[in-house]
Design a protein around this motif. Structure first.
Motif, PDB file in Angstrom:
ATOM      1  N   ALA A   1       0.861  -1.180   0.000  1.00 34.98           N
ATOM      2  CA  ALA A   1       0.000   0.000   0.000  1.00 34.98           C
ATOM      3  C   ALA A   1       0.898   1.230   0.000  1.00 34.98           C
ATOM      4  CB  ALA A   1      -0.913  -0.009   1.218  1.00 34.98           C
ATOM      5  N   ALA A   2       1.354   1.622  -1.186  1.00 35.35           N
ATOM      6  CA  ALA A   2       2.257   2.768  -1.320  1.00 35.35           C
ATOM      7  C   ALA A   2       1.477   4.070  -1.173  1.00 35.35           C
ATOM      8  CB  ALA A   2       2.964   2.710  -2.670  1.00 35.35           C
ATOM      9  N   SER A   3       2.205   5.159  -0.952  1.00 32.46           N
ATOM     10  CA  SER A   3       1.525   6.447  -0.737  1.00 32.46           C
ATOM     11  C   SER A   3       0.747   6.890  -1.966  1.00 32.46           C
ATOM     12  CB  SER A   3       2.551   7.515  -0.347  1.00 32.46           C
ATOM     13  OG  SER A   3       3.420   7.782  -1.442  1.00 32.46           O
ATOM     14  N   ARG A   4       1.234   6.506  -3.172  1.00 35.59           N
ATOM     15  CA  ARG A   4       0.559   6.889  -4.412  1.00 35.59           C
ATOM     16  C   ARG A   4      -0.332   5.784  -4.980  1.00 35.59           C
ATOM     17  NH1 ARG A   4       5.971   9.778  -6.919  1.00 35.59           N
ATOM     18  NH2 ARG A   4       5.771  11.743  -5.765  1.00 35.59           N
ATOM     19  N   SER A   5      -0.499   4.702  -4.232  1.00 38.24           N
ATOM     20  CA  SER A   5      -1.415   3.650  -4.679  1.00 38.24           C
ATOM     21  C   SER A   5      -2.842   4.174  -4.612  1.00 38.24           C
ATOM     22  CB  SER A   5      -1.281   2.405  -3.794  1.00 38.24           C
ATOM     23  OG  SER A   5      -0.052   1.756  -4.001  1.00 38.24           O
ATOM     24  N   VAL A   6      -3.561   4.072  -5.710  1.00 41.16           N
ATOM     25  CA  VAL A   6      -4.937   4.571  -5.745  1.00 41.16           C
ATOM     26  C   VAL A   6      -5.885   3.718  -4.913  1.00 41.16           C
ATOM     27  CG1 VAL A   6      -6.905   5.063  -7.248  1.00 41.16           C
ATOM     28  CG2 VAL A   6      -4.588   5.698  -7.969  1.00 41.16           C
TER      29      VAL A   6
ATOM     30  N   PRO B   1      -0.795 -10.720   2.747  1.00 40.20           N
ATOM     31  CA  PRO B   1      -1.768  -9.630   2.845  1.00 40.20           C
ATOM     32  C   PRO B   1      -1.099  -8.295   2.518  1.00 40.20           C
ATOM     33  CG  PRO B   1      -1.809 -11.029   4.813  1.00 40.20           C
ATOM     34  CD  PRO B   1      -0.588 -11.411   4.034  1.00 40.20           C
ATOM     35  N   PRO B   2      -1.846  -7.321   2.008  1.00 38.05           N
ATOM     36  CA  PRO B   2      -1.267  -6.000   1.744  1.00 38.05           C
ATOM     37  C   PRO B   2      -0.664  -5.389   3.011  1.00 38.05           C
ATOM     38  CG  PRO B   2      -3.421  -6.201   0.700  1.00 38.05           C
ATOM     39  CD  PRO B   2      -3.255  -7.402   1.582  1.00 38.05           C
ATOM     40  N   ALA B   3       0.439  -4.699   2.823  1.00 38.10           N
ATOM     41  CA  ALA B   3       1.135  -4.084   3.965  1.00 38.10           C
ATOM     42  C   ALA B   3       1.818  -2.813   3.494  1.00 38.10           C
ATOM     43  CB  ALA B   3       2.154  -5.050   4.559  1.00 38.10           C
ATOM     44  N   SER B   4       2.247  -2.003   4.455  1.00 39.94           N
ATOM     45  CA  SER B   4       2.986  -0.792   4.116  1.00 39.94           C
ATOM     46  C   SER B   4       4.439  -1.161   3.819  1.00 39.94           C
ATOM     47  CB  SER B   4       2.933   0.213   5.262  1.00 39.94           C
ATOM     48  OG  SER B   4       3.601  -0.303   6.404  1.00 39.94           O
ATOM     49  N   LEU B   5       5.121  -0.294   3.090  1.00 46.51           N
ATOM     50  CA  LEU B   5       6.499  -0.570   2.703  1.00 46.51           C
ATOM     51  C   LEU B   5       7.407  -0.696   3.921  1.00 46.51           C
ATOM     52  CD1 LEU B   5       8.560  -0.929   0.422  1.00 46.51           C
ATOM     53  CD2 LEU B   5       8.863   1.560   0.427  1.00 46.51           C
ATOM     54  N   ASP B   6       7.273   0.210   4.899  1.00 44.77           N
ATOM     55  CA  ASP B   6       8.171   0.147   6.055  1.00 44.77           C
ATOM     56  C   ASP B   6       7.979  -1.131   6.859  1.00 44.77           C
ATOM     57  OD1 ASP B   6       5.663   1.000   6.784  1.00 44.77           O
ATOM     58  OD2 ASP B   6       6.339   2.436   8.286  1.00 44.77           O
TER      59      ASP B   6
ATOM     60  N   GLY C   1      12.673  -0.580  -8.869  1.00 41.19           N
ATOM     61  CA  GLY C   1      12.499   0.265 -10.029  1.00 41.19           C
ATOM     62  C   GLY C   1      12.324   1.717  -9.631  1.00 41.19           C
ATOM     63  N   PHE C   2      13.202   2.587 -10.168  1.00 40.08           N
ATOM     64  CA  PHE C   2      13.138   4.020  -9.889  1.00 40.08           C
ATOM     65  C   PHE C   2      13.043   4.768 -11.218  1.00 40.08           C
ATOM     66  CE2 PHE C   2      15.301   4.911  -5.506  1.00 40.08           C
ATOM     67  CZ  PHE C   2      14.515   3.942  -4.902  1.00 40.08           C
ATOM     68  N   LEU C   3      12.245   5.835 -11.235  1.00 38.03           N
ATOM     69  CA  LEU C   3      12.167   6.688 -12.418  1.00 38.03           C
ATOM     70  C   LEU C   3      13.046   7.924 -12.210  1.00 38.03           C
ATOM     71  CD1 LEU C   3       8.330   6.554 -13.213  1.00 38.03           C
ATOM     72  CD2 LEU C   3      10.184   5.388 -14.425  1.00 38.03           C
ATOM     73  N   GLU C   4      14.340   7.709 -12.185  1.00 34.71           N
ATOM     74  CA  GLU C   4      15.258   8.843 -12.033  1.00 34.71           C
ATOM     75  C   GLU C   4      16.637   8.471 -12.539  1.00 34.71           C
ATOM     76  OE1 GLU C   4      16.700   8.728  -7.529  1.00 34.71           O
ATOM     77  OE2 GLU C   4      14.582   9.257  -7.702  1.00 34.71           O
ATOM     78  N   GLU C   5      17.485   9.496 -12.721  1.00 34.41           N
ATOM     79  CA  GLU C   5      18.767   9.310 -13.396  1.00 34.41           C
ATOM     80  C   GLU C   5      19.744   8.437 -12.616  1.00 34.41           C
ATOM     81  OE1 GLU C   5      20.442  13.051 -14.464  1.00 34.41           O
ATOM     82  OE2 GLU C   5      18.871  13.542 -15.929  1.00 34.41           O
ATOM     83  N   ARG C   6      19.663   8.435 -11.294  1.00 34.51           N
ATOM     84  CA  ARG C   6      20.653   7.658 -10.545  1.00 34.51           C
ATOM     85  C   ARG C   6      20.436   6.147 -10.666  1.00 34.51           C
ATOM     86  NH1 ARG C   6      18.915   8.530  -4.156  1.00 34.51           N
ATOM     87  NH2 ARG C   6      16.673   8.765  -4.537  1.00 34.51           N
TER      88      ARG C   6
ATOM     89  N   GLN D   1      10.063   9.683   0.306  1.00 35.39           N
ATOM     90  CA  GLN D   1      10.256   8.976   1.574  1.00 35.39           C
ATOM     91  C   GLN D   1      10.404   7.470   1.348  1.00 35.39           C
ATOM     92  OE1 GLN D   1       7.163   9.620   4.455  1.00 35.39           O
ATOM     93  NE2 GLN D   1       8.137   8.366   6.027  1.00 35.39           N
ATOM     94  N   GLU D   2       9.580   6.936   0.447  1.00 31.71           N
ATOM     95  CA  GLU D   2       9.670   5.497   0.160  1.00 31.71           C
ATOM     96  C   GLU D   2      10.995   5.155  -0.511  1.00 31.71           C
ATOM     97  OE1 GLU D   2       4.881   4.633  -0.439  1.00 31.71           O
ATOM     98  OE2 GLU D   2       6.097   5.429  -2.088  1.00 31.71           O
ATOM     99  N   LYS D   3      11.480   6.035  -1.377  1.00 30.43           N
ATOM    100  CA  LYS D   3      12.778   5.791  -2.010  1.00 30.43           C
ATOM    101  C   LYS D   3      13.889   5.755  -0.968  1.00 30.43           C
ATOM    102  CE  LYS D   3      11.686   7.669  -6.583  1.00 30.43           C
ATOM    103  NZ  LYS D   3      11.954   8.734  -7.564  1.00 30.43           N
ATOM    104  N   GLN D   4      13.817   6.651  -0.004  1.00 30.02           N
ATOM    105  CA  GLN D   4      14.827   6.651   1.045  1.00 30.02           C
ATOM    106  C   GLN D   4      14.763   5.379   1.881  1.00 30.02           C
ATOM    107  OE1 GLN D   4      17.422   8.740   1.505  1.00 30.02           O
ATOM    108  NE2 GLN D   4      16.735   9.613  -0.455  1.00 30.02           N
ATOM    109  N   LEU D   5      13.561   4.920   2.160  1.00 28.50           N
ATOM    110  CA  LEU D   5      13.398   3.661   2.903  1.00 28.50           C
ATOM    111  C   LEU D   5      14.040   2.503   2.140  1.00 28.50           C
ATOM    112  CD1 LEU D   5       9.701   3.933   4.176  1.00 28.50           C
ATOM    113  CD2 LEU D   5      11.771   3.943   5.595  1.00 28.50           C
TER     114      LEU D   5
END
Length: 262
Positions: free
Chosen positions: A109-114, A150-155, A169-174, A200-204
């Protein structure tokens, strides 16, 4: 043409290599596939595939074990952290990664999950998802049904034991090309929702030891990205397991093959 397939977990083991086929699968065999007594089937269960023979009598519909079907190679164990997706995209993801050979799927259940499910809705969804996984294994011939958490949060998930090879998978240059990642026998893949993980999720993920990867020159739908990432890990590990080296010259196929494209 492939043989009709059965999930043996749904059948009753009568001993002596005889299985009583459950009502649902028996109905599909007889009414949809028009299978007849004596025809051969493929049984899936317990991480093994079996050649079976269909037996129909007044007592019911049965399958008798003939012999085990040897497996080819040793596929890697892949854990997929898959963000919940809207519409039927998550179901498409489940079907695709099952065909690839994923071992475990953890919905995130990501922050941007609809989708935002109540407890009752979540239970109904999980039952449907498990049916989709089972049906997908019958379609592709996978001997084991992927484990579905079961669905869970990333942390929450990152605090559990995960394989040491970790990519996200990241959508960025690094992000590095996924092809630069050396495959291992066990791996975990994290795929974010449409629009990518938030900061925040990327940092996690980075803090948990995940390597950010890109999956090609274009932006993929999340359900496609999951299939692409898992496909690479399976196929690259297969090459390693077979002793293949990247860039090794393909042997001459011999006479009968044209030298130029036709």
């Amino acid at each position: 043409m492939s043989l009709p397939r059965l999930r043996l977990e749904r059948c009753t083991d009568l001993g002596g290599g005889l299985w009583r086929i459950d009502e649902g699968q028996a109905r599909h065999l007889l009414k949809v596939l028009r299978a007849a007594s004596g025809e051969e089937l493929e049984g899936l269960g317990g991480g093994q595939r079996w050649r079976l023979k269909l037996e129909i009598s007044a007592e019911g519909v049965f399958a008798r074990t003939l012999y085990p079907i040897p497996e080819k190679g040793c596929p890697p164990r892949i854990v997929l952290l898959a963000s919940l997706l809207k519409g039927n995209d998550f179901e498409l993801l489940l079907k695709g990664v099952t065909e690839i050979g994923v071992s475990k799927i953890i919905p995130i259940a990501a922050s941007r999950s609809v989708p935002r499910y109540s407890q009752e809705e979540s239970i109904r969804k999980q039952l449907r998802w498990k049916r989709i996984l089972e049906e997908s294994t019958r379609q592709c011939g996978a001997p084991e049904i992927p484990e579905l958490s079961p669905p869970a949060s990333l942390d929450e998930v990152l605090e559990t034991g995960l394989p040491p090879l970790r990519i996200a998978g990241f959508l960025e240059e690094r992000a590095v090309p996924i092809g630069s990642v050396s495959p291992k026998a066990e791996a975990v893949v994290a795929i974010g929702p449409e629009g990518d993980w938030d900061d925040q999720e990327k940092q996690l993920l980075l803090h948990a030891g995940f390597c950010p990867v890109r999956l090609g020159p274009f932006v993929l739908k999340a359900c496609t990205a999951a299939v692409v990432a898992c496909s690479y890990l399976v196929l690259a590990w297969e090459a390693v397991a077979l002793g293949e080296n990247r860039g090794k010259k393909v042997p001459d196929p011999g006479p009968g093959m044209p030298d130029e494209p036709v």
